[in-house]
Design a protein around this motif. Structure first.
Motif, PDB file in Angstrom:
ATOM      1  N   ILE A  22       0.838  -1.208   0.000  1.00 44.15           N
ATOM      2  CA  ILE A  22       0.000   0.000   0.000  1.00 44.15           C
ATOM      3  C   ILE A  22       0.866   1.248   0.000  1.00 44.15           C
ATOM      4  O   ILE A  22       0.621   2.192  -0.761  1.00 44.15           O
ATOM      5  CB  ILE A  22      -0.950  -0.010   1.218  1.00 44.15           C
ATOM      6  N   LEU A  23       1.883   1.262   0.844  1.00 42.35           N
ATOM      7  CA  LEU A  23       2.767   2.431   0.909  1.00 42.35           C
ATOM      8  C   LEU A  23       3.535   2.629  -0.399  1.00 42.35           C
ATOM      9  O   LEU A  23       3.689   3.766  -0.870  1.00 42.35           O
ATOM     10  CB  LEU A  23       3.736   2.287   2.081  1.00 42.35           C
ATOM     11  N   LEU A  24       4.001   1.540  -0.997  1.00 38.84           N
ATOM     12  CA  LEU A  24       4.743   1.664  -2.255  1.00 38.84           C
ATOM     13  C   LEU A  24       3.853   2.116  -3.404  1.00 38.84           C
ATOM     14  O   LEU A  24       4.284   2.901  -4.252  1.00 38.84           O
ATOM     15  CB  LEU A  24       5.420   0.336  -2.595  1.00 38.84           C
ATOM     16  N   ILE A  25       2.617   1.651  -3.458  1.00 36.19           N
ATOM     17  CA  ILE A  25       1.699   2.112  -4.499  1.00 36.19           C
ATOM     18  C   ILE A  25       1.394   3.589  -4.321  1.00 36.19           C
ATOM     19  O   ILE A  25       1.348   4.354  -5.294  1.00 36.19           O
ATOM     20  CB  ILE A  25       0.400   1.280  -4.483  1.00 36.19           C
ATOM     21  N   TYR A  26       1.205   4.015  -3.080  1.00 35.64           N
ATOM     22  CA  TYR A  26       0.973   5.433  -2.824  1.00 35.64           C
ATOM     23  C   TYR A  26       2.165   6.261  -3.286  1.00 35.64           C
ATOM     24  O   TYR A  26       1.996   7.302  -3.936  1.00 35.64           O
ATOM     25  CB  TYR A  26       0.703   5.668  -1.339  1.00 35.64           C
ATOM     26  N   LEU A  27       3.365   5.806  -2.955  1.00 36.12           N
ATOM     27  CA  LEU A  27       4.568   6.530  -3.374  1.00 36.12           C
ATOM     28  C   LEU A  27       4.690   6.584  -4.894  1.00 36.12           C
ATOM     29  O   LEU A  27       5.005   7.632  -5.462  1.00 36.12           O
ATOM     30  CB  LEU A  27       5.816   5.870  -2.784  1.00 36.12           C
ATOM     31  N   SER A  28       4.435   5.465  -5.535  1.00 39.40           N
ATOM     32  CA  SER A  28       4.626   5.437  -6.988  1.00 39.40           C
ATOM     33  C   SER A  28       3.582   6.266  -7.718  1.00 39.40           C
ATOM     34  O   SER A  28       3.864   6.813  -8.783  1.00 39.40           O
ATOM     35  CB  SER A  28       4.610   4.000  -7.495  1.00 39.40           C
ATOM     36  N   GLY A  35      10.046   8.276 -14.126  1.00 36.82           N
ATOM     37  CA  GLY A  35       9.339   7.152 -14.730  1.00 36.82           C
ATOM     38  C   GLY A  35       9.877   5.796 -14.349  1.00 36.82           C
ATOM     39  O   GLY A  35       9.116   4.881 -14.046  1.00 36.82           O
ATOM     40  N   VAL A  36      11.205   5.645 -14.375  1.00 38.63           N
ATOM     41  CA  VAL A  36      11.796   4.338 -14.080  1.00 38.63           C
ATOM     42  C   VAL A  36      11.593   3.977 -12.610  1.00 38.63           C
ATOM     43  O   VAL A  36      11.211   2.854 -12.285  1.00 38.63           O
ATOM     44  CB  VAL A  36      13.303   4.332 -14.440  1.00 38.63           C
ATOM     45  N   LEU A  37      11.830   4.921 -11.724  1.00 38.11           N
ATOM     46  CA  LEU A  37      11.657   4.664 -10.292  1.00 38.11           C
ATOM     47  C   LEU A  37      10.191   4.405  -9.956  1.00 38.11           C
ATOM     48  O   LEU A  37       9.877   3.549  -9.116  1.00 38.11           O
ATOM     49  CB  LEU A  37      12.191   5.848  -9.484  1.00 38.11           C
ATOM     50  N   LYS A  38       9.299   5.105 -10.630  1.00 39.29           N
ATOM     51  CA  LYS A  38       7.863   4.894 -10.448  1.00 39.29           C
ATOM     52  C   LYS A  38       7.483   3.462 -10.842  1.00 39.29           C
ATOM     53  O   LYS A  38       6.732   2.790 -10.136  1.00 39.29           O
ATOM     54  CB  LYS A  38       7.105   5.902 -11.306  1.00 39.29           C
ATOM     55  N   PHE A  39       8.015   2.998 -11.965  1.00 33.97           N
ATOM     56  CA  PHE A  39       7.729   1.632 -12.428  1.00 33.97           C
ATOM     57  C   PHE A  39       8.291   0.593 -11.472  1.00 33.97           C
ATOM     58  O   PHE A  39       7.622  -0.405 -11.159  1.00 33.97           O
ATOM     59  CB  PHE A  39       8.307   1.425 -13.836  1.00 33.97           C
ATOM     60  N   ILE A  40       9.503   0.791 -10.987  1.00 30.04           N
ATOM     61  CA  ILE A  40      10.149  -0.179 -10.098  1.00 30.04           C
ATOM     62  C   ILE A  40       9.390  -0.298  -8.779  1.00 30.04           C
ATOM     63  O   ILE A  40       9.149  -1.401  -8.291  1.00 30.04           O
ATOM     64  CB  ILE A  40      11.630   0.184  -9.872  1.00 30.04           C
ATOM     65  N   ALA A  42       6.231   0.441  -8.230  1.00 31.96           N
ATOM     66  CA  ALA A  42       4.931  -0.185  -8.479  1.00 31.96           C
ATOM     67  C   ALA A  42       5.082  -1.681  -8.710  1.00 31.96           C
ATOM     68  O   ALA A  42       4.260  -2.477  -8.233  1.00 31.96           O
ATOM     69  CB  ALA A  42       4.254   0.472  -9.667  1.00 31.96           C
ATOM     70  N   LEU A  43       6.124  -2.089  -9.412  1.00 33.92           N
ATOM     71  CA  LEU A  43       6.355  -3.511  -9.664  1.00 33.92           C
ATOM     72  C   LEU A  43       6.618  -4.255  -8.364  1.00 33.92           C
ATOM     73  O   LEU A  43       6.044  -5.332  -8.124  1.00 33.92           O
ATOM     74  CB  LEU A  43       7.534  -3.679 -10.623  1.00 33.92           C
ATOM     75  N   ILE A  44       7.442  -3.702  -7.501  1.00 32.79           N
ATOM     76  CA  ILE A  44       7.715  -4.323  -6.203  1.00 32.79           C
ATOM     77  C   ILE A  44       6.436  -4.408  -5.379  1.00 32.79           C
ATOM     78  O   ILE A  44       6.161  -5.420  -4.730  1.00 32.79           O
ATOM     79  CB  ILE A  44       8.824  -3.553  -5.452  1.00 32.79           C
ATOM     80  N   ALA A  45       5.629  -3.350  -5.421  1.00 31.68           N
ATOM     81  CA  ALA A  45       4.385  -3.345  -4.653  1.00 31.68           C
ATOM     82  C   ALA A  45       3.426  -4.420  -5.137  1.00 31.68           C
ATOM     83  O   ALA A  45       2.825  -5.140  -4.327  1.00 31.68           O
ATOM     84  CB  ALA A  45       3.726  -1.975  -4.751  1.00 31.68           C
ATOM     85  N   TYR A  46       3.279  -4.555  -6.443  1.00 35.22           N
ATOM     86  CA  TYR A  46       2.362  -5.573  -6.952  1.00 35.22           C
ATOM     87  C   TYR A  46       2.882  -6.984  -6.704  1.00 35.22           C
ATOM     88  O   TYR A  46       2.092  -7.901  -6.441  1.00 35.22           O
ATOM     89  CB  TYR A  46       2.078  -5.345  -8.432  1.00 35.22           C
ATOM     90  N   ILE A  47       4.185  -7.178  -6.763  1.00 38.66           N
ATOM     91  CA  ILE A  47       4.752  -8.488  -6.444  1.00 38.66           C
ATOM     92  C   ILE A  47       4.483  -8.842  -4.980  1.00 38.66           C
ATOM     93  O   ILE A  47       4.088  -9.970  -4.664  1.00 38.66           O
ATOM     94  CB  ILE A  47       6.264  -8.526  -6.768  1.00 38.66           C
ATOM     95  N   LEU A  48       4.676  -7.883  -4.080  1.00 44.41           N
ATOM     96  CA  LEU A  48       4.400  -8.130  -2.662  1.00 44.41           C
ATOM     97  C   LEU A  48       2.920  -8.399  -2.424  1.00 44.41           C
ATOM     98  O   LEU A  48       2.555  -9.250  -1.600  1.00 44.41           O
ATOM     99  CB  LEU A  48       4.852  -6.940  -1.808  1.00 44.41           C
ATOM    100  N   LEU A  49       2.053  -7.699  -3.147  1.00 41.69           N
ATOM    101  CA  LEU A  49       0.618  -7.906  -2.989  1.00 41.69           C
ATOM    102  C   LEU A  49       0.202  -9.298  -3.451  1.00 41.69           C
ATOM    103  O   LEU A  49      -0.569  -9.988  -2.770  1.00 41.69           O
ATOM    104  CB  LEU A  49      -0.149  -6.835  -3.762  1.00 41.69           C
ATOM    105  N   ILE A  50       0.728  -9.734  -4.575  1.00 42.33           N
ATOM    106  CA  ILE A  50       0.417 -11.080  -5.069  1.00 42.33           C
ATOM    107  C   ILE A  50       0.986 -12.135  -4.127  1.00 42.33           C
ATOM    108  O   ILE A  50       0.314 -13.132  -3.811  1.00 42.33           O
ATOM    109  CB  ILE A  50       0.950 -11.249  -6.503  1.00 42.33           C
TER     110      ILE A  50
END
Length: 66
Positions: A22-28, A35-40, A42-50
């Motif tokens: 949740i915190l990483l999605i908010y940050l991204s 752009g690159v940091l935003k993608f990274i 968000a990717l980490i956040a979705y991996i943790l969520l799954i």
């Protein structure tokens, strides 16, 4: 350590993964402009969520402990 306590710690770690995602999605979405940091992030956040969803599914489907 009993199986019940082990399942408790596993489920608490899954909830921690959810909070971190949740915190990483908010940050991204709102705080990071690159752009690159935003993608990274968000990717980490979705991996943790799954991963947390899979862990919770495992804990629930494994049934009660005696």
């Amino acid at each position: 350590m009993s199986p019940s306590m082990l399942k408790m710690w596993i489920s608490i770690s899954a909830m921690g993964f959810m909070v971190i995602s949740i915190l990483l999605i908010y940050l991204s979405r709102y705080k990071i402009n690159t752009g690159v940091l935003k993608f990274i992030t968000a990717l980490i956040a979705y991996i943790l969520l799954i991963l947390s969803g899979i862990i919770i599914l495992f804990v629930v489907m494994s049934g009660p402990t005696s």
